[in-house]
Design an enzyme around this catalytic site. Structure first.
Site, PDB file in Angstrom:
ATOM      1  N   GLY A 110       0.812  -1.217   0.000  1.00  0.00           N
ATOM      2  CA  GLY A 110       0.000   0.000   0.000  1.00  0.00           C
ATOM      3  C   GLY A 110       0.845   1.267   0.000  1.00  0.00           C
ATOM      4  N   ALA A 111       1.786   1.344   0.930  1.00  0.00           N
ATOM      5  CA  ALA A 111       2.622   2.535   1.038  1.00  0.00           C
ATOM      6  C   ALA A 111       3.772   2.253   1.985  1.00  0.00           C
ATOM      7  CB  ALA A 111       1.805   3.717   1.559  1.00  0.00           C
ATOM      8  N   MET A 112       4.706   3.198   2.061  1.00  0.00           N
ATOM      9  CA  MET A 112       5.901   2.961   2.865  1.00  0.00           C
ATOM     10  C   MET A 112       6.321   4.233   3.588  1.00  0.00           C
ATOM     11  SD  MET A 112       8.118   0.857   3.919  1.00  0.00           S
ATOM     12  CE  MET A 112       9.344   1.387   5.107  1.00  0.00           C
ATOM     13  N   HIS A 137      -1.742   6.241   8.628  1.00  0.00           N
ATOM     14  CA  HIS A 137      -0.885   5.130   9.060  1.00  0.00           C
ATOM     15  C   HIS A 137       0.594   5.455   8.795  1.00  0.00           C
ATOM     16  CE1 HIS A 137       0.018   0.779   9.692  1.00  0.00           C
ATOM     17  NE2 HIS A 137       1.000   1.048   8.842  1.00  0.00           N
ATOM     18  N   GLU A 138       0.902   5.849   7.583  1.00  0.00           N
ATOM     19  CA  GLU A 138       2.309   6.119   7.241  1.00  0.00           C
ATOM     20  C   GLU A 138       2.836   7.303   8.041  1.00  0.00           C
ATOM     21  OE1 GLU A 138       3.506   3.704   5.762  1.00  0.00           O
ATOM     22  OE2 GLU A 138       1.621   2.900   4.956  1.00  0.00           O
TER      23      GLU A 138
HETATM   24  N1  0A1 Z   1       5.742  -0.695   6.390  1.00  0.00           N
HETATM   25  C1  0A1 Z   1       4.712  -0.476   5.402  1.00  0.00           C
HETATM   26  C2  0A1 Z   1       4.356  -1.664   4.611  1.00  0.00           C
HETATM   27  C3  0A1 Z   1       5.329  -2.221   3.654  1.00  0.00           C
HETATM   28  C4  0A1 Z   1       6.000  -3.368   3.962  1.00  0.00           C
HETATM   29  C5  0A1 Z   1       6.832  -3.972   3.059  1.00  0.00           C
HETATM   30  C6  0A1 Z   1       6.980  -3.384   1.837  1.00  0.00           C
HETATM   31  O1  0A1 Z   1       7.752  -3.992   0.913  1.00  0.00           O
HETATM   32  C7  0A1 Z   1       8.086  -5.298   1.138  1.00  0.00           C
HETATM   33  C8  0A1 Z   1       6.334  -2.220   1.514  1.00  0.00           C
HETATM   34  C9  0A1 Z   1       5.523  -1.633   2.448  1.00  0.00           C
HETATM   35  C10 0A1 Z   1       3.438  -0.125   6.101  1.00  0.00           C
HETATM   36  O2  0A1 Z   1       3.104  -0.727   7.117  1.00  0.00           O
HETATM   37  O3  0A1 Z   1       2.731   0.720   5.620  1.00  0.00           O
HETATM   38 ZN    ZN Z   2       2.731   0.072   8.716  1.00  0.00          ZN
END
Ligand code: 0A1
Ligand code: ZN
Length: 850
Positions: A254-256, A290-291
């Site tokens: 979804g996003a990072m 969230h992000e």
């Molecule tokens: N940390 C981000 C989610 C996320 C996890 C892994 C990814 O690539 C493998 C990309 C995004 C979140 O919780 O929004």
């Molecule tokens: Zn997250």
């Protein structure tokens, strides 16, 4: 199958890295197939670590040279990384590598999407950019220089110097490599500003490709609302001069939350009334929150190792759900979250992929971004808050931020702050983190001489690797009603700590009706053998909005199960109850719409399987159609009135109130179309001025098999818009009758607009097939074969997205021998592919081992 057995990593083996990183300088010379990355990293021995082996992660890198303290070295290189002898004391490591973003289809590390450069480094993507100790407990400040011809060159932190064809960034906050980000492209900014609670001025931008400028305003408002909310509710202020968001079309998730530079799947940030549904708007608001919230829960306080993923994800999901509850309707949010939890997390917890909220082993960490870590992780925090109370929760969070700011922390650290603030011993509560599986909670009641007693028993079925389960601490919210529906006992929290436990109330005039697990106070399966009269009573009277919805849901389930198992007709108590709900003007429209919805077919299949009945997907599908038709007939006179009442005047707004009205209008339209052959839906399609009304009408028409013209019109109108085209792909599969679903999905994969390399399009088409219960599990086996074919095609291109979609096969044990055999044959066919990715191999072998 892979040659070498992939290695399992264990939590118990954690050891700190032998060195600390004092600072990092990176220079990127961008070129599509030959980007050069030059790094200068200052290391010093870590006094807290015994093992001084110097190993840097690095994969698919072409090393040009490496130096220590300015002198060339010849390090040992393996496919996993680099090792070399290093001097005693502090030293500087430098190297230059070449990478090829353009051919990086895995979308991990530095890659290209629609002509722009972007990165995804969580969990272990940074090692595809340069040699580095790519682990979350190694934190450092970064200075980054980006060289390229692109008008926009971004990285984390604050902007430093820039000039023609270069930009420098400095991030003063130490961070692990997984939070690194870089973006370069011909992008347009949607700018704004924010003043923090201490008066600091922050520049905000949402960067998009040309043509998407008019889809940024909503996301920007959501960002500012999130910033205000985190200050007000958690006392957390933003800590850089600039906060950038970038929308990219090719993204696995979804996003990072990269520090100061969030990267978003464009479907999770771009919004306009014409192209986005109400549900899209709500989701975008939640993901932006969230992000943003990760800036404190994830970035300022990060995870010591990837086993602690729920430390940041469970907490941040919990925070974003609090935010949505505050922005919209708390009860609607709670009901929606529980629907989602039961649909995704309970299925995971009850099958071969079950794992604890904090896993203790993994092969590929990317396979653990799961509903268990995220959504159950958030439920565990909700329970903790219920048990300690709101004040203690607030104090514990203040202490957490104060004590651990700048740390890479663990679940032990997290629980310790709660123990320190409350004086409680949370050893038993911790089992929610370490033990997998959904507890089943059965209840017995007795009433004698004014004394009412509830006896609970908890039992958690075995899960992979955990045959025995100890009892958990379960907060059970209970209220008691009298026969008129008045509350004799307002909501009270019972704290269950034993395998079996009773709770008593004295001096009651008559036997009360209990309302148990109000607000879904714990993620358990409540097994209460009650009758449908009592459910109908609670549906009409429960003062807890969640349990009122739950009573209707239980009634729907029991009606459907009787129809499926015994060929019964739809129960009139259910039909009457739903008619009363529809007409109940005191209930807000969104809640009414939720109540009118039936349990998912997959959930019904699971309920049957739990009872020891082998589910027949076709029979479940037919029962749902029959019940919907019976509801439509029963409500025939009321549907048009409610539809008319729920029309929203004036310009479109995605706010909860008008969105709730549209939701109820659409629910009535859907039911009504089973009687009018889609006439009203055609009118709605023709007059719709927003995507919510347009696409809901189209879905109804397709389901009634009268929507071909509208489907073509929709294509002609929207073929230029990739996010709307994702909907066009998904809709056709979702609305298909079971025997057509795989055919339609297959035909769509041959459409010129199908692009399997784009995760959104792949999920829209094949994910929609996997989500079509009766279509995917059609006895022809066509669904299984088509999905397997495409997983085989995608695996060498994008292992992460392939592996996530393998979960479609996780429920195989529920079904009859023929279906089991067909599913396993497909699983084995994929497993037999040469060079299968570690991601997919792990998922399928876990599924296979059930
Ligand atoms: N940390 C981000 C989610 C996320 C996890 C892994 C990814 O690539 C493998 C990309 C995004 C979140 O919780 O929004
Ligand atoms: Zn997250």
């Amino acid at each position: 199958m892979r040659d070498a057995a992939p290695q399992t990593i264990f939590l118990k083996d954690y050891t700190p890295f032998g060195y600390i990183v004092q600072d990092v300088h990176l220079t990127f010379k961008l070129a599509p197939r030959a980007t050069r990355v030059i790094s200068r990293i200052r290391f010093a021995p870590n006094p807290g670590a015994d093992n001084k082996t110097f190993f840097l992660h690095g994969e698919q890198l072409d090393l040009k040279w490496a130096k220590i303290n300015g002198a060339q070295i010849k390090p040992a290189i393996t496919p996993e990384g680099l090792s070399t002898d290093v001097p005693e004391g502090a030293f500087t490591f430098e190297c230059e590598v070449e990478i090829s973003p353009e051919t990086n289809t895995a979308l991990e590390g530095l890659y290209m999407s629609g002509g722009m450069y972007c990165t995804q480094c969580e969990a272990e993507g940074f090692r595809k950019i340069t040699y580095y100790p790519d682990r979350p407990d190694v934190m450092s400040t970064f200075t980054v220089r980006v060289e390229g011809p692109h008008p926009v060159l971004l990285s984390n932190g604050n902007p430093a110097t820039s000039g023609e064809h270069f930009a420098e960034w400095h991030d003063p906050w130490p961070k692990p490599a997984y939070l690194f980000a870089l973006v370069a492209g011909d992008l347009i900014a949607h700018p704004d500003r924010f003043t923090t609670m201490s008066g600091k001025d922050v520049e905000l931008n949402i960067y998009v490709r040309k043509g998407d400028e008019d889809k940024c305003a909503f996301g920007m408002e959501a960002l500012k609302k999130s910033m205000v909310w985190d200050e007000k509710v958690y006392g957390r202020e933003y800590d850089l001069d600039i906060f950038n968001i970038v929308a990219v079309d090719d993204f696995n998730m979804g996003a990072m939350e990269n520090k100061g530079l969030n990267v978003f799947n464009s479907s999770c940030v771009l919004a306009s009334p014409e192209t986005s549904t109400d549900a899209n708007f709500e989701r975008i608001e939640a993901i932006i929150a969230h992000e943003y919230f990760h800036n404190w829960t994830g970035n300022r306080i990060t995870c010591r190792d990837w086993f602690q993923l729920c430390l940041k994800e469970g907490l941040t999901v919990y925070r974003d759900s609090q935010f949505t509850s505050d922005m919209r309707s708390a009860s609607v949010k709670r009901i929606s979250d529980v629907i989602d939890l039961r649909g995704r997390q309970f299925a995971e917890d009850g099958g071969p992929l079950a794992h604890p909220v904090r896993p203790d082993r993994f092969v590929e960490i990317n396979n653990f971004y799961t509903a268990t870590v995220y959504e159950k992780g958030a439920e565990v925090i909700g329970m903790l808050k219920t048990l300690v109370g709101d004040d203690a929760y607030a104090k514990a969070l203040d202490l957490y931020f104060e004590r651990h700011d700048g740390d890479a922390a663990t679940i032990e650290d997290w629980l310790q702050v709660f123990e320190d603030v409350t004086g409680r011993n949370l050893k038993r509560f911790k089992r929610w983190y370490t033990s997998a599986g959904t507890p089943q909670l059965s209840v017995k009641e007795s009433f004698k001489n004014g004394r009412y007693k509830l006896t609970f028993r908890q039992e958690t079925p075995p899960t992979p690797g955990q045959p025995q389960k100890k009892p958990r601490v379960i907060p059970i919210a209970v209220g008691l009603l009298d026969e008129s529906g008045a509350e004799v006992l307002p909501t009270q929290i019972l704290e269950m700590t034993k395998r079996q436990q009773s709770f008593k109330w004295e001096g009651l005039a008559s036997k009360p009706v209990p309302s148990i697990l109000r607000g879904f106070s714990a993620p358990v399966i409540l097994k209460r053998y009650t009758d449908d009269d009592e459910r109908a009573f609670l549906l009409a009277h429960d003062t807890d909005p969640f349990n009122r919805w739950e009573a209707g849901r239980e009634l729907a389930k029991s009606t459907l199960l009787n129809m499926i198992e015994d060929g019964a007709s739809p129960d009139t108590r259910y039909l009457d109850g739903m008619l009363a709900v529809l007409r109940d003007d005191a209930l807000d429209p969104a809640t009414r719409a939720l109540m009118l919805g039936l349990p998912s077919q997959s959930e019904l299949a699971q309920t049957l399987a739990d009872k020891g009945v082998v589910p027949d997907p076709q029979a479940i599908y037919e029962a749902v159609q029959t019940l919907n038709l019976a509801m439509a007939q029963h409500m025939q006179d009321t549907l048009p009135r409610i539809y008319a009442q729920c029309q929203v005047e004036g310009p479109y707004s995605p706010d909860a109130e008008p969105a709730g009205k549209r939701e109820l209008a659409i629910a009535t339209l859907g039911l009504g179309s089973r009687l009018d052959g889609g006439k009203a839906a055609k009118d709605q399609f023709a007059s719709a001025d927003n995507m919510t009304l347009q696409i809901s009408a189209l879905a109804i028409l397709l389901r009634q098999k009268v929507g071909d013209t509208e489907l073509d019109q929709f294509y002609a109108q929207w073929k230029h818009d990739r996010l709307v085209m994702d909907k066009w792909f998904g809709l056709q599969v979702g609305a298909a009758v079971p025997e057509d679903a795989a055919y339609i999905a297959e035909k769509l994969t041959q459409h010129p607009d199908f692009d399997h390399k784009n995760p959104n399009r792949f999920r829209a088409t094949l994910g929609a097939l996997a989500a079509h219960h009766a279509g995917f599990h059609h006895i022809s086996g066509r669904g299984y074969t088509l999905l397997a074919d495409w997983l085989i095609t995608l695996d060498p291109i994008n292992p992460q997205t392939t592996a996530r979609m393998c979960a479609a096969f996780q429920t195989w044990k529920r079904y009859d021998p023929k279906r089991q055999e067909m599913i396993l044959a497909e699983v084995d066919r994929i497993l037999a592919q040469p060079n299968l990715s570690r991601d997919t191999a792990e998922m399928l072998s876990r599924i296979r081992a059930a």
